[in-house]
Design a protein around this motif. Structure first.
Motif, PDB file in Angstrom:
ATOM      1  N   TYR A   1       0.833  -1.200   0.000  1.00 25.30           N
ATOM      2  CA  TYR A   1       0.000   0.000   0.000  1.00 25.30           C
ATOM      3  C   TYR A   1       0.874   1.259   0.000  1.00 25.30           C
ATOM      4  O   TYR A   1       0.530   2.263  -0.642  1.00 25.30           O
ATOM      5  CB  TYR A   1      -0.933   0.018   1.205  1.00 25.30           C
ATOM      6  CG  TYR A   1      -2.102  -0.925   1.102  1.00 25.30           C
ATOM      7  CD1 TYR A   1      -2.861  -1.004  -0.059  1.00 25.30           C
ATOM      8  CD2 TYR A   1      -2.466  -1.727   2.184  1.00 25.30           C
ATOM      9  CE1 TYR A   1      -3.949  -1.864  -0.152  1.00 25.30           C
ATOM     10  CE2 TYR A   1      -3.554  -2.589   2.103  1.00 25.30           C
ATOM     11  CZ  TYR A   1      -4.292  -2.657   0.933  1.00 25.30           C
ATOM     12  OH  TYR A   1      -5.367  -3.505   0.847  1.00 25.30           O
ATOM     13  N   ALA A   2       1.990   1.213   0.729  1.00 25.53           N
ATOM     14  CA  ALA A   2       2.875   2.378   0.767  1.00 25.53           C
ATOM     15  C   ALA A   2       3.394   2.708  -0.626  1.00 25.53           C
ATOM     16  O   ALA A   2       3.458   3.879  -1.020  1.00 25.53           O
ATOM     17  CB  ALA A   2       4.037   2.127   1.727  1.00 25.53           C
ATOM     18  N   ARG A   3       3.755   1.695  -1.387  1.00 22.02           N
ATOM     19  CA  ARG A   3       4.248   1.941  -2.742  1.00 22.02           C
ATOM     20  C   ARG A   3       3.154   2.551  -3.616  1.00 22.02           C
ATOM     21  O   ARG A   3       3.413   3.472  -4.403  1.00 22.02           O
ATOM     22  CB  ARG A   3       4.784   0.652  -3.371  1.00 22.02           C
ATOM     23  CG  ARG A   3       6.087   0.164  -2.744  1.00 22.02           C
ATOM     24  CD  ARG A   3       6.682  -0.987  -3.529  1.00 22.02           C
ATOM     25  NE  ARG A   3       7.114  -0.603  -4.871  1.00 22.02           N
ATOM     26  CZ  ARG A   3       8.291  -0.063  -5.149  1.00 22.02           C
ATOM     27  NH1 ARG A   3       9.159   0.185  -4.186  1.00 22.02           N
ATOM     28  NH2 ARG A   3       8.607   0.232  -6.404  1.00 22.02           N
ATOM     29  N   GLU A   4       1.936   2.051  -3.486  1.00 18.99           N
ATOM     30  CA  GLU A   4       0.824   2.628  -4.259  1.00 18.99           C
ATOM     31  C   GLU A   4       0.568   4.068  -3.839  1.00 18.99           C
ATOM     32  O   GLU A   4       0.350   4.953  -4.680  1.00 18.99           O
ATOM     33  CB  GLU A   4      -0.432   1.774  -4.060  1.00 18.99           C
ATOM     34  CG  GLU A   4      -0.403   0.450  -4.790  1.00 18.99           C
ATOM     35  CD  GLU A   4      -0.283   0.639  -6.293  1.00 18.99           C
ATOM     36  OE1 GLU A   4      -1.162   1.292  -6.882  1.00 18.99           O
ATOM     37  OE2 GLU A   4       0.708   0.156  -6.875  1.00 18.99           O
ATOM     38  N   ASN A   5       0.587   4.331  -2.532  1.00 23.89           N
ATOM     39  CA  ASN A   5       0.369   5.692  -2.039  1.00 23.89           C
ATOM     40  C   ASN A   5       1.469   6.632  -2.522  1.00 23.89           C
ATOM     41  O   ASN A   5       1.202   7.794  -2.877  1.00 23.89           O
ATOM     42  CB  ASN A   5       0.317   5.704  -0.511  1.00 23.89           C
ATOM     43  CG  ASN A   5      -0.916   5.048   0.072  1.00 23.89           C
ATOM     44  OD1 ASN A   5      -1.047   4.969   1.289  1.00 23.89           O
ATOM     45  ND2 ASN A   5      -1.812   4.546  -0.768  1.00 23.89           N
ATOM     46  N   LEU A   6       2.707   6.145  -2.551  1.00 22.27           N
ATOM     47  CA  LEU A   6       3.811   6.973  -3.025  1.00 22.27           C
ATOM     48  C   LEU A   6       3.627   7.385  -4.483  1.00 22.27           C
ATOM     49  O   LEU A   6       3.940   8.520  -4.874  1.00 22.27           O
ATOM     50  CB  LEU A   6       5.136   6.231  -2.855  1.00 22.27           C
ATOM     51  CG  LEU A   6       5.669   6.137  -1.422  1.00 22.27           C
ATOM     52  CD1 LEU A   6       6.783   5.104  -1.327  1.00 22.27           C
ATOM     53  CD2 LEU A   6       6.169   7.503  -0.937  1.00 22.27           C
ATOM     54  N   ARG A   7       3.099   6.488  -5.287  1.00 22.63           N
ATOM     55  CA  ARG A   7       2.852   6.825  -6.690  1.00 22.63           C
ATOM     56  C   ARG A   7       1.852   7.974  -6.794  1.00 22.63           C
ATOM     57  O   ARG A   7       2.002   8.888  -7.624  1.00 22.63           O
ATOM     58  CB  ARG A   7       2.356   5.593  -7.444  1.00 22.63           C
ATOM     59  CG  ARG A   7       3.403   4.479  -7.561  1.00 22.63           C
ATOM     60  CD  ARG A   7       2.808   3.191  -8.076  1.00 22.63           C
ATOM     61  NE  ARG A   7       2.304   3.351  -9.443  1.00 22.63           N
ATOM     62  CZ  ARG A   7       1.570   2.427 -10.061  1.00 22.63           C
ATOM     63  NH1 ARG A   7       1.251   1.295  -9.428  1.00 22.63           N
ATOM     64  NH2 ARG A   7       1.166   2.631 -11.306  1.00 22.63           N
ATOM     65  N   ASP A   8       0.828   7.947  -5.930  1.00 21.74           N
ATOM     66  CA  ASP A   8      -0.157   9.033  -5.955  1.00 21.74           C
ATOM     67  C   ASP A   8       0.413  10.323  -5.386  1.00 21.74           C
ATOM     68  O   ASP A   8       0.081  11.419  -5.874  1.00 21.74           O
ATOM     69  CB  ASP A   8      -1.407   8.616  -5.179  1.00 21.74           C
ATOM     70  CG  ASP A   8      -2.303   7.686  -5.974  1.00 21.74           C
ATOM     71  OD1 ASP A   8      -2.636   8.041  -7.120  1.00 21.74           O
ATOM     72  OD2 ASP A   8      -2.665   6.605  -5.471  1.00 21.74           O
ATOM     73  N   LEU A   9       1.250  10.228  -4.377  1.00 19.63           N
ATOM     74  CA  LEU A   9       1.857  11.441  -3.820  1.00 19.63           C
ATOM     75  C   LEU A   9       2.759  12.124  -4.844  1.00 19.63           C
ATOM     76  O   LEU A   9       2.758  13.355  -4.957  1.00 19.63           O
ATOM     77  CB  LEU A   9       2.650  11.092  -2.562  1.00 19.63           C
ATOM     78  CG  LEU A   9       1.801  10.649  -1.363  1.00 19.63           C
ATOM     79  CD1 LEU A   9       2.683  10.090  -0.267  1.00 19.63           C
ATOM     80  CD2 LEU A   9       0.962  11.809  -0.845  1.00 19.63           C
TER      81      LEU A   9
ATOM     82  N   SER B   1      -2.292  10.870 -15.118  1.00 21.45           N
ATOM     83  CA  SER B   1      -1.299  11.076 -16.179  1.00 21.45           C
ATOM     84  C   SER B   1       0.082  11.374 -15.609  1.00 21.45           C
ATOM     85  O   SER B   1       1.094  11.189 -16.296  1.00 21.45           O
ATOM     86  CB  SER B   1      -1.736  12.222 -17.101  1.00 21.45           C
ATOM     87  OG  SER B   1      -1.617  13.484 -16.447  1.00 21.45           O
ATOM     88  N   ARG B   2       0.136  11.835 -14.355  1.00 19.76           N
ATOM     89  CA  ARG B   2       1.413  12.150 -13.707  1.00 19.76           C
ATOM     90  C   ARG B   2       1.881  11.027 -12.783  1.00 19.76           C
ATOM     91  O   ARG B   2       2.946  11.135 -12.174  1.00 19.76           O
ATOM     92  CB  ARG B   2       1.283  13.446 -12.897  1.00 19.76           C
ATOM     93  CG  ARG B   2       0.928  14.674 -13.712  1.00 19.76           C
ATOM     94  CD  ARG B   2       0.976  15.936 -12.861  1.00 19.76           C
ATOM     95  NE  ARG B   2      -0.015  15.917 -11.797  1.00 19.76           N
ATOM     96  CZ  ARG B   2      -1.244  16.414 -11.898  1.00 19.76           C
ATOM     97  NH1 ARG B   2      -1.650  16.944 -13.039  1.00 19.76           N
ATOM     98  NH2 ARG B   2      -2.082  16.364 -10.870  1.00 19.76           N
ATOM     99  N   ARG B   3       1.128   9.970 -12.685  1.00 16.65           N
ATOM    100  CA  ARG B   3       1.403   8.900 -11.720  1.00 16.65           C
ATOM    101  C   ARG B   3       2.463   7.949 -12.286  1.00 16.65           C
ATOM    102  O   ARG B   3       2.245   7.302 -13.309  1.00 16.65           O
ATOM    103  CB  ARG B   3       0.105   8.140 -11.436  1.00 16.65           C
ATOM    104  CG  ARG B   3       0.118   7.236 -10.222  1.00 16.65           C
ATOM    105  CD  ARG B   3      -1.305   6.712  -9.994  1.00 16.65           C
ATOM    106  NE  ARG B   3      -1.414   6.007  -8.737  1.00 16.65           N
ATOM    107  CZ  ARG B   3      -1.357   4.682  -8.603  1.00 16.65           C
ATOM    108  NH1 ARG B   3      -1.177   3.926  -9.684  1.00 16.65           N
ATOM    109  NH2 ARG B   3      -1.467   4.120  -7.422  1.00 16.65           N
ATOM    110  N   PRO B   4       3.629   7.813 -11.628  1.00 15.76           N
ATOM    111  CA  PRO B   4       4.648   6.903 -12.159  1.00 15.76           C
ATOM    112  C   PRO B   4       4.214   5.450 -12.002  1.00 15.76           C
ATOM    113  O   PRO B   4       3.413   5.107 -11.120  1.00 15.76           O
ATOM    114  CB  PRO B   4       5.876   7.201 -11.288  1.00 15.76           C
ATOM    115  CG  PRO B   4       5.306   7.712 -10.009  1.00 15.76           C
ATOM    116  CD  PRO B   4       4.057   8.463 -10.384  1.00 15.76           C
ATOM    117  N   SER B   5       4.731   4.591 -12.850  1.00  9.21           N
ATOM    118  CA  SER B   5       4.475   3.160 -12.704  1.00  9.21           C
ATOM    119  C   SER B   5       5.262   2.626 -11.509  1.00  9.21           C
ATOM    120  O   SER B   5       6.156   3.291 -10.977  1.00  9.21           O
ATOM    121  CB  SER B   5       4.904   2.416 -13.974  1.00  9.21           C
ATOM    122  OG  SER B   5       6.317   2.450 -14.101  1.00  9.21           O
ATOM    123  N   ASP B   6       4.929   1.406 -11.088  1.00 11.26           N
ATOM    124  CA  ASP B   6       5.675   0.811  -9.979  1.00 11.26           C
ATOM    125  C   ASP B   6       7.145   0.652 -10.351  1.00 11.26           C
ATOM    126  O   ASP B   6       8.031   0.856  -9.520  1.00 11.26           O
ATOM    127  CB  ASP B   6       5.074  -0.541  -9.602  1.00 11.26           C
ATOM    128  CG  ASP B   6       5.715  -1.133  -8.367  1.00 11.26           C
ATOM    129  OD1 ASP B   6       5.506  -0.592  -7.270  1.00 11.26           O
ATOM    130  OD2 ASP B   6       6.446  -2.135  -8.504  1.00 11.26           O
TER     131      ASP B   6
END
Length: 416
Positions: free
Chosen positions: A147-155, A372-377
């Motif tokens: 979840y932290a990795r997913e949240n980081l992508r949104d941040l 559109s600004r969200r990086p991939s994992d």
């Protein structure tokens, strides 16, 4: 809640809390229940309502979350405004506990922090309390990390300035977070923790308030004493109160952090807090346009009447209508348009379906840009690197509690 110790007895009276728990609602950092009375909550927490004069002193034009009353209270707001007007250093701290996907209610404070950064040059610190979520939720460490990795992508999709933004994850940055928290923990008594939070469920949660205080004081540990403000939902204010108590002891060279406190963005089902962990349906930041429209049209609580005929005659109530509440809070930037929607909805000229369609369209537009600004994992680690604490910043933070460069382990002879 124990009352044998006032957690703010060493600071000003505005930080003290009413010991009487309201009977019809409850608000803590870990649970919100009942119909929240925001004015009574201020009296209980000892915070101050924002005034029109204070809102007018923020950069112009003011952010919708400010002048439309979503951020409605605070602590030491004048200190922040004085610093803005004097072009002094400013830091903003607002974080998240990674216990699920981020939704609209999570992300709005971050976009507000980005606005403050753009308008004032503020440094923004974003802590992710993955340790706290593991300790307080029925989640594995692996699940919290995912979840932290997913949240980081949104941040990262919010678009903060990497030169003025630092993102820290408690377990990943334990080399600096843990020593700082240890230094603060020595100044927090069990009675203080229980007075603010109640009895902790485990020893980890008993220690976590020191970690939270570390988050809020980290900008000053890195850059020295300066105005620091925490824009958060009002249920998180106890964290600020405890940290202010620690800072007020004047053992550390740091100011008490201020706060801007917001009302909750309601869940689609109606009044209450939008949460990633409850059963109320929310709009996730990864939802596509079709999903957003389906959720809003089918599930958004309506302030309209039971039939078109009744609505034309009696009109609707925008104050309880979730689609309108979303538009009013953030997603309709034009003040005149917000007022027109409310006026026509009350008059019955604007139908619930039309209001929902407007909200779904605005939210989907926002999410399209965000995604559109969200990086991939695969891109995340590289994209995150500019936002991490530098080696020099870590050294300065540790030096603030006496653990700076030159500290070494004592040898046996010196110990003896």
């Amino acid at each position: 809640m124990p009352t044998d110790h006032d957690p703010t007895d060493s600071s000003d009276s505005s930080d003290s809390a009413d010991a009487v728990e309201p009977d019809d609602f409850d608000v803590t950092p870990y649970a919100v229940s009942g119909e929240v009375d925001y004015e009574r909550l201020l009296a209980r927490f000892g915070a101050d309502a924002l005034t029109d004069d204070q809102i007018d002193r923020f950069p112009r034009p003011p952010h919708p979350l400010l002048h439309r009353g979503v951020f409605y209270a605070g602590r030491d707001v004048d200190r922040l405004l004085d610093a803005i007007e004097a072009d002094e250093p400013i830091s903003i701290v607002t974080g998240i506990g990674p216990s699920g996907p981020m939704h609209l209610g999570h992300v709005l404070p971050f976009y507000f922090a980005k606005w403050l950064q753009a308008e004032t040059g503020a440094h923004v610190y974003v802590p992710l309390s993955d340790d706290e979520k593991y300790l307080s939720k029925d989640l594995s460490l692996a699940a919290v990390r995912a979840y932290a990795r997913e949240n980081l992508r949104d941040l990262l999709a919010v678009g903060f300035d990497p030169d003025r933004t630092r993102i820290v994850v408690d377990t990943a940055d334990a080399d600096v977070i843990y020593p700082l928290a240890t230094a603060l923990a020595k100044r927090v008594t069990p009675a203080t923790v229980e007075a603010v939070y109640g009895e902790p469920e485990n020893v980890g949660m008993g220690f976590y308030p020191a970690v939270q205080a570390t988050h809020l004081l980290l900008p000053q540990f890195v850059r020295g004493p300066h105005a620091t403000t925490v824009p958060i939902a009002v249920d998180q204010d106890p964290h600020v109160r405890l940290c202010r108590d620690v800072a007020a002891k004047e053992v550390l060279d740091a100011e008490k952090p201020g706060a801007l406190l917001s009302r909750f963005l309601p869940s689609l089902g109606g009044p209450g807090k939008m949460s990633a962990s409850d059963e109320a349906l929310s709009i996730d930041l990864t939802d596509d346009r079709e999903t957003v429209r389906e959720k809003v049209m089918q599930y958004a609580y309506s302030g309209g009447q039971s039939s078109v005929e009744a609505h034309r005659e009696l009109g609707g109530d925008p104050e309880v209508d979730v689609a309108y509440r979303y538009l009013h809070a953030f997603f309709e930037p034009d003040d005149a348009e917000v007022e027109r929607l409310a006026r026509e909805y009350r008059a019955g000229d604007l139908l619930t379906g039309d209001l929902k369609a407007r909200a779904a369209e605005r939210i989907a537009d926002f999410l399209d840009a965000h995604q559109s600004r969200r990086p991939s994992d695969a891109e995340l680690d590289g994209a995150l690197e500019p936002y991490r604490l530098t080696a020099e910043e870590r050294e300065r933070a540790l030096a603030a509690v006496g653990l700076g460069p030159g500290v070494r382990t004592l040898d046996v002879e010196e110990d003896e």
